[in-house]
Write a protein that holds these residues in place. Structure first.
Motif, PDB file in Angstrom:
ATOM      1  N   ARG A 372       0.888  -1.009  -0.139  1.00 41.27           N
ATOM      2  CA  ARG A 372       0.008  -0.043  -0.073  1.00 41.27           C
ATOM      3  C   ARG A 372       0.946   1.177  -0.051  1.00 41.27           C
ATOM      4  NH1 ARG A 372      -3.246  -1.416   5.388  1.00 41.27           N
ATOM      5  NH2 ARG A 372      -0.962  -1.403   6.020  1.00 41.27           N
ATOM      6  N   GLN A 373       0.438   2.146  -0.584  1.00 47.16           N
ATOM      7  CA  GLN A 373       1.154   3.351  -0.696  1.00 47.16           C
ATOM      8  C   GLN A 373       0.607   4.495   0.201  1.00 47.16           C
ATOM      9  OE1 GLN A 373       3.855   3.904  -3.050  1.00 47.16           O
ATOM     10  NE2 GLN A 373       3.439   1.656  -3.445  1.00 47.16           N
ATOM     11  N   ARG A 374       1.012   4.030   1.557  1.00 46.49           N
ATOM     12  CA  ARG A 374       0.770   4.787   2.542  1.00 46.49           C
ATOM     13  C   ARG A 374       1.978   5.444   3.550  1.00 46.49           C
ATOM     14  NH1 ARG A 374      -4.012   2.355   5.955  1.00 46.49           N
ATOM     15  NH2 ARG A 374      -3.914   4.590   6.862  1.00 46.49           N
ATOM     16  N   LEU A 408       2.189   0.229   9.722  1.00 44.01           N
ATOM     17  CA  LEU A 408       2.388   1.718   9.446  1.00 44.01           C
ATOM     18  C   LEU A 408       3.160   2.176  10.520  1.00 44.01           C
ATOM     19  CD1 LEU A 408      -1.205   2.572   8.139  1.00 44.01           C
ATOM     20  CD2 LEU A 408       0.950   2.311   6.957  1.00 44.01           C
TER      21      LEU A 408
END
Length: 438
Positions: A372-374, A408
């Motif tokens: 995921r591009q977070r 994250l």
């Protein structure tokens, strides 16, 4: 002069493991010292893997004698003649599985029947007494002559790993693991701080952006002992509990790591992504080896015999008449140890949070990456005024609602140095053959 690299090779000798061992022993004394061969189970059961290690030394003794008798300009195998590695054996199965994941891809003996096809190149079964307390049959039995090249140990492999790390200066011994990580995990669990004296752990295993070779997502070494792999990878994390395998049914074979460790493990990963393109192709192999075999080389005959087995198997699997090859998965890690200073070796720019799936119904052994591009709040917070030394402040910026697994988080997850580029995929087969035969 001290060797540039000192290594422990943890291996489950099938075809490419044997080639990795030969490549290590072919090094010059200045390049590399093979301090220990730590034997584990793999494509075949443990005793078959150990037999293949002993057979390798048996063949090399014959090869050295043949080279001397035929007046070869160089005997080669400098590391073999300069150092005497310990050979020690680990457990017969994975940490939490008693059924082997063995697929016998390289035949029942791990070397495509070489022991039956070339019996004069296989050691007598008396070698077994070298690794057990059983007395060899017959009075005053002399140790086999080829044992002059290694020191057999009756201690478990993981204890020998710890002893070498403890007795060596910190950051001077690299563990190269090219089989299931059971021995490595046992060493790390028994004495984490001694294990962390290791300079680097080089691992051949996993499939990150390519398909697996034993399931759609898993590579064999990791699949064979997922719990061991997960535990070892966790030592790269700032917070190892964040990626440790779950405890099933309230108990674990090995204890958790201490709450505080002195440092993180440096782990360099060679997954199928980078090792599969390193091919030893059939036509090139035969063009190179057959003149040497015809000249009488015992080593060439031995290698040609089991390589013929692997080429025949791959040819049958392909079924389209295309030229078969052997991917040099395990030797790639030794190539790295021999040429580590070459800037062409390229790791991923920033260590990755790669985690091992240990309990998935379909994804066991998968190397999981968050694609995921977070942005991670902890990284964003570095651009504003914070007080990282304050645990409350650091936690405020590191927590994300719903991110229970810590994907994250900058304080959780693994830190894996994945290798992504070699000094030249097309060059390695020639380098390997030249190292072995000159």
């Amino acid at each position: 002069m001290a060797p540039k690299q000192r290594i422990i090779l943890d291996t489950d000798p099938g075809v490419d493991d044997v080639l990795a061992l030969l490549l290590a022993l072919s090094a010059s004394p200045e390049e590399l010292e093979l301090a220990m061969i730590s034997v584990t189970y793999g494509n075949v059961p443990l005793q078959s893997c150990l037999r293949n290690v002993v057979a390798l030394f048996h063949v090399l003794e014959k090869e050295m004698k043949w080279r001397e008798e035929t007046g070869k300009s160089t005997r080669g195998f400098g590391a073999l003649n300069a150092y005497k590695p310990i050979v020690a054996v680990g457990p017969e199965h994975a940490l939490e599985d008693e059924i082997l994941a063995a697929d016998y891809f390289h035949g029942a003996d791990g070397l495509h029947g070489v022991h039956e096809k070339q019996p004069h190149l296989s050691p007598a079964d008396t070698w077994r007494s070298l690794f057990s307390d059983e007395e060899p049959q017959g009075a005053n039995v002399e140790p086999p002559s080829y044992s002059k090249f290694f020191t057999p140990s009756k201690q478990p492999a993981h204890k020998e790993i710890l002893r070498i790390l403890k007795e060596s200066p910190e950051n001077t011994v690299t563990v190269v693991a090219v089989g299931p990580l059971t021995n490595v995990a046992l060493a790390a669990a028994e004495d984490p701080e001694t294990f962390l004296r290791v300079k680097e752990l080089v691992v051949m295993g996993g499939a990150v952006n390519v398909e697996g070779n034993v399931t759609p997502v898993a590579e064999f070494n990791c699949y064979a002992d997922t719990v061991a792999a997960a535990r070892v990878y966790a030592l790269t994390s700032p917070h190892p509990p964040s990626t440790m395998p779950p405890v099933i049914h309230g108990k674990s074979v090995l204890p958790p790591y201490p709450a505080k460790l002195s440092k993180q493990l440096k782990l360099t990963l060679f997954p199928l992504d980078i090792t599969t393109p390193l091919e030893l192709r059939k036509n090139y192999f035969y063009e190179t080896i057959r003149p040497i075999t015809k000249s009488g080389s015992p080593l060439a005959l031995w290698i040609e015999t089991f390589m013929t087995g692997i080429f025949n198997k791959v040819e049958a699997m392909l079924g389209d008449g295309s030229e078969p090859n052997l991917s040099l998965h395990d030797p790639s890690c030794i190539w790295y140890m021999l040429t580590q200073d070459d800037p062409a070796w390229t790791p991923i720019p920033k260590p990755e949070d790669i985690r091992i799936e240990t309990s998935g119904q379909w994804t066991r052994g998968m190397h999981v990456v968050d694609r995921r591009q977070r942005a991670k709040p902890g990284e964003v917070s570095s651009k504003v005024e914070t007080h990282p030394s304050d645990p409350l402040d650091a936690t405020t910026f590191d927590e994300v609602p719903g991110d229970d697994m810590g994907w994250l988080s900058v304080n959780k997850g693994n830190r894996i140095n994945r290798m992504v580029k070699t000094p030249g995929d097309e060059k390695f087969a020639a380098i390997l053959m030249d190292r072995l035969f000159g």
